[in-house]
Design a protein around this motif. Structure first.
Motif, PDB file in Angstrom:
ATOM      1  N   GLU A 297      87.069  42.895  13.733  1.00  9.52           N
ATOM      2  CA  GLU A 297      88.288  43.034  14.192  1.00  9.52           C
ATOM      3  C   GLU A 297      87.888  44.369  15.454  1.00  9.52           C
ATOM      4  OE1 GLU A 297      92.098  44.656  15.912  1.00  9.52           O
ATOM      5  OE2 GLU A 297      90.615  45.745  15.116  1.00  9.52           O
TER       6      GLU A 297
ATOM      7  N   LEU B  65      92.327  36.830  15.493  1.00 10.95           N
ATOM      8  CA  LEU B  65      90.724  37.089  15.980  1.00 10.95           C
ATOM      9  C   LEU B  65      90.285  35.095  16.119  1.00 10.95           C
ATOM     10  CD1 LEU B  65      89.622  39.729  13.683  1.00 10.95           C
ATOM     11  CD2 LEU B  65      90.746  39.754  16.158  1.00 10.95           C
TER      12      LEU B  65
ATOM     13  N   ASN C  88      93.958  42.416  16.992  1.00  4.75           N
ATOM     14  CA  ASN C  88      94.742  42.119  15.773  1.00  4.75           C
ATOM     15  C   ASN C  88      96.381  42.846  15.968  1.00  4.75           C
ATOM     16  OD1 ASN C  88      96.240  40.696  13.608  1.00  4.75           O
ATOM     17  ND2 ASN C  88      93.954  41.826  12.003  1.00  4.75           N
TER      18      ASN C  88
ATOM     19  N   GLY D 108      84.351  42.347  17.798  1.00  3.47           N
ATOM     20  CA  GLY D 108      84.879  41.069  17.772  1.00  3.47           C
ATOM     21  C   GLY D 108      83.737  40.290  17.737  1.00  3.47           C
TER      22      GLY D 108
END
Length: 327
Positions: free
Chosen positions: A33, A271, A2, A36
């Motif tokens: 974050e 993301l 991020n 993933g």
């Protein structure tokens, strides 16, 4: 992963790209974050978060009544059942569940909807309130073609509202068998005593309008009154375009082409930037915008109501041959 200045533990996107009903639920997409990892937990997660917010609200009552104690116990049981169901059906794993309940999420709403069940938009509101339980708000909304009825309320939950210049924002009173919308409009026009529900809806609308620029709030309210009191407006529909709401300060960012709106979304949610169809179908969004941009009378209410059907056809690879004539 991020790159935004403010640090978040994950991103959550709620997509209202059709009518909002239980049988055609909102899409929810979440990405962690740190790992993933991503999932599409669906409406069950919204139910869970809304229940947690109700628990939080009931828990801070200093001297709860017996009814409030029973309600708190019931909500705690619901929350436990929702959590177990999500874990057992693998809708969510424990890591994602912890990110949602304990982490700091950045949330967004992608909207192109005629609205629907107001109780569902209320659940979204409760869920958002829980996500920002510490008072730090970073909620973004993106209005593609339309935000009507319950979707209007969803759009203005955000503190950063993004829209197309020709996006349509439509507000009206709620409708029910016990309290038809046309009756509410009739009473309002005759300056008769309004029931509590109708008065509350006016108050909620004023609260939204008061977020406009200080020198534009009254102008905006006068515009609402002019539309409501129009003798031809029996249903009480209030319509605004995105560029006007941007001018008065209710829309923060306004765009002429959908590619710019999508680019803003991707910049805000890095993301989710490389995903598609988990929050909205980018190709469909572009084709819907292109089709209606080429038809000068797409702002007609009948045409506006067709956009959801057109989007579904485009998802199936079909083209709409329907031509719209000026009424």
């Amino acid at each position: 992963m991020n790159n935004s200045p403010e640090k978040f533990d994950g991103e959550l996107i709620i997509t209202a790209d059709r009518e909002i009903y239980a049988e055609d639920p909102l899409i929810v997409s979440i990405i962690d974050e740190k790992t993933g990892e991503r999932n599409i937990p669906g409406p069950l997660l919204l139910e869970y978060l809304a229940t947690l917010e109700e628990i939080r609200t009931l828990s801070i009552v200093k001297k709860p009544t017996d009814l409030e104690r029973r309600e708190l116990k019931k909500r705690l049981e619901f929350a436990g059942a929702f959590a177990r169901l999500m874990l057992e059906t693998r809708v969510m794993n424990r890591r994602l569940l912890e990110v949602v309940t304990e982490g700091k999420l950045k949330a967004g709403l992608w909207i192109d909807s005629m609205g629907g069940d107001a109780s569902i938009s209320e659940k979204v509101k409760y869920a958002i309130h829980y996500l920002y339980r510490d008072g730090e708000v970073s909620l973004h909304s993106y209005v593609h073609v339309k935000a009507a009825s319950a979707a209007f309320d969803l759009a203005f939950l955000a503190n950063d509202v993004n829209a197309m210049s020709k996006s349509i924002f439509n507000w009206h009173f709620s409708d029910s068998e016990d309290s038809p919308r046309v009756e509410k409009v009739r009473k309002f026009k005759r300056n008769e005593q309004l029931d509590d529900d109708t008065a509350d809806q006016i108050t909620e609308l004023r609260d939204i309008l008061d977020c406009a620029h200080a020198d534009k709030a009254e102008e905006l309210w006068d515009n609402v009154l002019k539309q409501l009191n129009n003798p031809k407006n029996v249903d009480g529909d209030i319509l605004f375009e995105g560029d006007y709401l941007h001018e008065v300060g209710l829309v923060n960012h306004c765009y002429n082409v959908v590619d710019e709106l999508i680019a803003k979304f991707k910049a805000d949610f890095p993301l989710h930037a490389d995903t598609n169809s988990t929050f909205f179908n980018e190709g469909v969004a572009k084709r819907v915008a292109s089709q209606y941009r080429s038809e000068p009378y797409w702002l007609d209410s009948r045409t506006l109501g067709m956009t959801s059907k057109v989007a579904r056809n485009l998802e199936l690879g079909k083209s709409s041959k329907r031509k719209h004539k000026k009424p």
